[in-house]
Write a protein that holds these residues in place. Structure first.
Motif, short mmCIF file in Angstrom:
data_model
loop_
_atom_site.label_atom_id
_atom_site.label_comp_id
_atom_site.label_asym_id
_atom_site.label_seq_id
_atom_site.Cartn_x
_atom_site.Cartn_y
_atom_site.Cartn_z
N ALA A 286 0.83 -1.21 0.00
CA ALA A 286 0.00 0.00 0.00
C ALA A 286 0.86 1.26 0.00
O ALA A 286 0.58 2.22 -0.72
CB ALA A 286 -0.93 -0.01 1.22
N LEU A 287 1.93 1.26 0.80
CA LEU A 287 2.84 2.40 0.82
C LEU A 287 3.52 2.58 -0.54
O LEU A 287 3.72 3.71 -1.00
CB LEU A 287 3.89 2.22 1.91
N GLY A 288 3.87 1.47 -1.17
CA GLY A 288 4.48 1.56 -2.49
C GLY A 288 3.55 2.16 -3.52
O GLY A 288 3.96 2.98 -4.35
N LEU A 289 2.28 1.77 -3.48
CA LEU A 289 1.30 2.32 -4.40
C LEU A 289 1.11 3.82 -4.18
O LEU A 289 0.98 4.59 -5.13
CB LEU A 289 -0.03 1.60 -4.25
N VAL A 290 1.10 4.23 -2.91
CA VAL A 290 0.98 5.65 -2.60
C VAL A 290 2.17 6.42 -3.15
O VAL A 290 2.02 7.51 -3.73
CB VAL A 290 0.84 5.87 -1.08
N ALA A 291 3.37 5.86 -3.00
CA ALA A 291 4.57 6.53 -3.49
C ALA A 291 4.57 6.64 -5.01
O ALA A 291 4.92 7.68 -5.58
CB ALA A 291 5.82 5.78 -3.02
N ILE A 292 4.17 5.58 -5.69
CA ILE A 292 4.15 5.59 -7.15
C ILE A 292 3.08 6.55 -7.66
O ILE A 292 3.29 7.28 -8.63
CB ILE A 292 3.92 4.18 -7.69
N ASP A 293 1.94 6.57 -7.00
CA ASP A 293 0.86 7.48 -7.41
C ASP A 293 1.30 8.93 -7.27
O ASP A 293 1.03 9.77 -8.13
CB ASP A 293 -0.39 7.21 -6.57
N GLY A 294 1.99 9.27 -6.17
CA GLY A 294 2.60 10.58 -6.02
C GLY A 294 1.70 11.70 -5.54
O GLY A 294 2.18 12.77 -5.18
N ARG A 295 0.37 11.50 -5.53
CA ARG A 295 -0.51 12.60 -5.18
C ARG A 295 -0.39 13.01 -3.71
O ARG A 295 -0.46 14.20 -3.40
CB ARG A 295 -1.97 12.21 -5.49
N LEU A 296 -0.20 12.04 -2.82
CA LEU A 296 -0.06 12.37 -1.40
C LEU A 296 1.20 13.20 -1.17
O LEU A 296 1.19 14.19 -0.43
CB LEU A 296 -0.04 11.11 -0.56
N PHE A 297 2.31 12.80 -1.81
CA PHE A 297 3.55 13.55 -1.68
C PHE A 297 3.38 14.97 -2.21
O PHE A 297 3.89 15.93 -1.65
CB PHE A 297 4.69 12.85 -2.43
N ALA A 298 2.64 15.09 -3.32
CA ALA A 298 2.44 16.42 -3.91
C ALA A 298 1.64 17.33 -2.98
O ALA A 298 1.87 18.53 -2.90
CB ALA A 298 1.72 16.29 -5.26
N LYS A 299 0.69 16.73 -2.23
CA LYS A 299 -0.10 17.52 -1.31
C LYS A 299 0.69 17.91 -0.07
O LYS A 299 0.49 18.99 0.50
CB LYS A 299 -1.36 16.74 -0.90
N LEU A 300 1.59 17.03 0.36
CA LEU A 300 2.36 17.30 1.56
C LEU A 300 3.51 18.28 1.31
O LEU A 300 3.91 19.02 2.20
CB LEU A 300 2.94 15.99 2.13
N ALA A 301 4.03 18.30 0.08
CA ALA A 301 5.19 19.15 -0.22
C ALA A 301 4.94 20.63 0.04
O ALA A 301 5.74 21.29 0.69
CB ALA A 301 5.64 18.93 -1.66
#
Length: 307
Positions: A286-301
């Motif tokens: 699940a964490l890998g899918l979140v990282a590949i999707d990238g949207r969560l990282f984009a929101k947190l940045a």
């Protein structure tokens, strides 16, 4: 250029594909009880063709008539079905299902690398590379180290399975160019299955001599039909639609979820229990899918930059 973003509908297609293809491992095991690997690969394609042609007719579409389109479909049929199926079915007849699922899950890894090399809008990013590594780690943890005991034996079978995943990755990239042409996703899917059956046929005749085989068991027929209809005819239409919408490397994320689906089906259908390692593996995936999707990282940045 960045990889196309995933929508909720795209994730829904991935989850449904994981159900169809996660169950395919069971269908392969059933089919191999009576059918040799190449024959089973041919049956998967040949039995799916009539249903896909009927779907084309119902939708008012038809296969192309020009030679250029058919040359492309033969390339795709070889890369995404004929040769990887023959390789993987043969390999799975020598190695465990657990090891086979680990090897199959390397498809997105090759996909990220090959998409970076051969596409303009699917370049590898640190988050995508991290996501792929996390996903692979999750598969290994979930299946368990016991499945890796075969890594010192049956080397040719393992190489065959890994070679199949590289072909899958190449096919996903090539398939996107076709799905963005004048051919619709269902035309591409049908043409691929039809050409794959043609490509497999001579190998089956030379190596398996199907006319000499005893009449197959009933459960082997269930495996072959299960592979042909839900796991091929319907699944490939969804797969090429997903490639067209979300990109090749995103579409290959389904390889991460299939082992999770296998555990879920085991709990529901067979009453199996879920171990701590399986829960940990699912979390890593699940964490890998979140990282590949990238949207969560984009929101947190942006939030981090404010502070």
């Amino acid at each position: 250029m960045t990889t196309p973003k995933m929508t909720g509908g795209d994730w829904g297609i991935i989850l449904f594909l994981s159900l169809l293809w996660g169950g395919a491992f069971l269908m392969i095991a059933l089919g191999l009880r009576s059918f040799p690997p190449i024959t089973l690969a041919f049956m998967r394609m040949a039995l799916a063709v009539p249903f896909m042609l009927l779907a084309l007719k119902y939708l008012g579409q038809r296969l192309p008539t020009d030679g250029r389109s058919w040359r492309k479909l033969f390339v795709l049929g070889g890369l995404n079905a004929a040769f990887p199926f023959m390789l993987f079915f043969w390999g799975q007849s020598y190695i465990s299902t657990g090891l086979g699922s680990i090897l199959n899950a390397t498809t997105p890894l090759w996909g990220v690398v090959l998409a970076h090399l051969f596409t303009r809008d699917e370049k590898a990013t640190p988050s995508r590379i991290l996501g792929v590594l996390l996903g692979l780690a999750g598969i290994v943890v979930m299946v368990g180290t016991g499945a890796l005991k075969g890594m010192t034996s049956d080397v040719l079978a393992q190489i065959a399975c890994l070679s199949a995943t590289v072909l899958y990755a190449l096919a996903a990239i090539y398939g996107r160019t076709l799905s963005q042409s004048t051919m619709t996703p269902i035309v591409v899917a049908t043409g691929q299955v039809f050409t794959a059956a043609i490509l497999i046929l001579p190998f089956m005749m030379v190596f398996d001599h199907p006319w000499t085989l005893p009449f197959p068991r009933w459960d082997a027929w269930i495996g072959a039909i299960g592979l042909a209809i839900p796991s091929t005819a319907f699944a490939y239409f969804l797969y090429f639609r997903l490639i067209d919408r979300a990109g090749a490397s995103n579409a290959m994320l389904v390889a991460f979820i299939m082992p999770v689906v296998a555990i879920f089906l085991g709990v529901v259908a067979l009453g199996e229990s879920v171990s701590v390692k399986e829960m940990l593996g699912a979390t890593l995936i699940a964490l890998g899918l979140v990282a590949i999707d990238g949207r969560l990282f984009a929101k947190l940045a942006p939030r981090r930059s404010v502070h």
